[in-house]
Design an enzyme around this catalytic site. Structure first.
Site: not given
Length: 287
Positions: A122-123, A140
């Site tokens: 994520h991200d 992440g």
């Protein structure tokens, strides 16, 4: 030209498929997925949304693209995946959307190769023309800049950055920023000098490579702290070359510090330490 969806595939009514899109047997295209023209989704692959993919992306069988993040803080908020053009997501590759606290979006550029079992969490923000070798893993909030190579079974810790044209060797554990233009290798990651072969393949000019080599030596072998090293680079190398300027900016903006030389080869100021560069050939840092 219309899209072609296999009879056994499942496509959500809210998904948008561009011209020439091919969806293979038992593939699943979820709600709010946008696939640009000429994309291909292989047998058994799944794409979840909200996700937007550009033109000409190929998602190979059993890859998983756009699922929710593996983050215990994620509470079902609306988060996104944005992908450019011409990427290859090979078998069992996994790409996750962002988190609300991390900016809400995972971004991937264009013309990247994600080999088997590679993972983008994520991200993350991934640039263009990057190679993720088998089982390469990003935690992440990682940034990977253009033209880097992430080696097989390597792992990049959350919030780290990998610079442009960096080479991260197989089985490397990156817990600090990996400098651009250099080789970072090892379970206890260390910098092993300029990524000479990679830069030659990208047709870097000799003068640029010479300036980068000198700047990298100052950063990792001089014994100076970061501020002092940047000042010496400005004095001895200059920052007129855009690649040297990018290297200096990368170092100056680092929040986690950056990977330096392995134990035993880092020199004192002006100490003439030695390092491994250009294969196995030893060359004098001050020579």
């Amino acid at each position: 030209m219309s899209s072609h969806v296999h009879a056994t595939a499942v496509v959500d009514p809210s998904a948008e498929l561009g011209d020439g899109v091919t969806v293979g047997p038992y593939a699943v295209i979820g709600a709010r997925v946008v696939l640009g023209d000429d994309c291909e989704v292989g047998a058994g692959a799944q794409v979840r949304g909200p996700s937007r993919l550009g033109r000409g992306n190929r998602i190979f069988p059993h890859a998983s693209v756009g699922f929710e993040p593996q983050d215990l803080k994620y509470a079902g908020e609306e988060v996104f995946l944005e992908v450019g053009d011409g990427n290859l997501f090979r078998e069992f590759c996994t790409i996750h959307r962002g988190t609300g606290v991390g900016g809400g979006v995972t971004r991937i550029g264009s013309d990247n190769l994600f080999m088997v079992y590679s993972h983008v969490a994520h991200d993350c923000h991934v640039g263009d023309r990057i190679v993720f070798t088998n089982n390469a893993t990003l935690a992440g909030h990682v940034e990977v800049h253009d033209d880097a190579v992430i080696g097989a079974f390597s792992a990049v810790h959350q919030f780290c950055r990998v610079g442009r044209h960096a080479y991260v060797g197989g089985y490397t554990v990156v817990t600090m920023d990996a400098l651009p233009f250099v080789k970072t290798v090892g379970v206890k990651a260390a910098c092993y000098g300029l990524n000479t072969i990679g830069l030659r393949r990208k047709d870097f000019a000799r003068d640029t490579m010479r300036a980068l080599r000198q700047a990298v030596r100052i950063l990792i072998h001089s014994g100076l702290n970061t501020r002092q090293a940047v000042e010496r680079i400005a004095e001895e190398v200059g920052t007129g070359d855009p690649d040297v300027a990018y290297l200096v900016d990368f170092v100056g903006s680092s929040k986690r510090g950056f990977v330096k030389a392995p134990p035993g080869v880092r020199g004192e100021r002006g100490g003439g330490a030695r390092t491994v560069e250009d294969g196995d050939e030893l060359e004098d840092v001050d020579g």
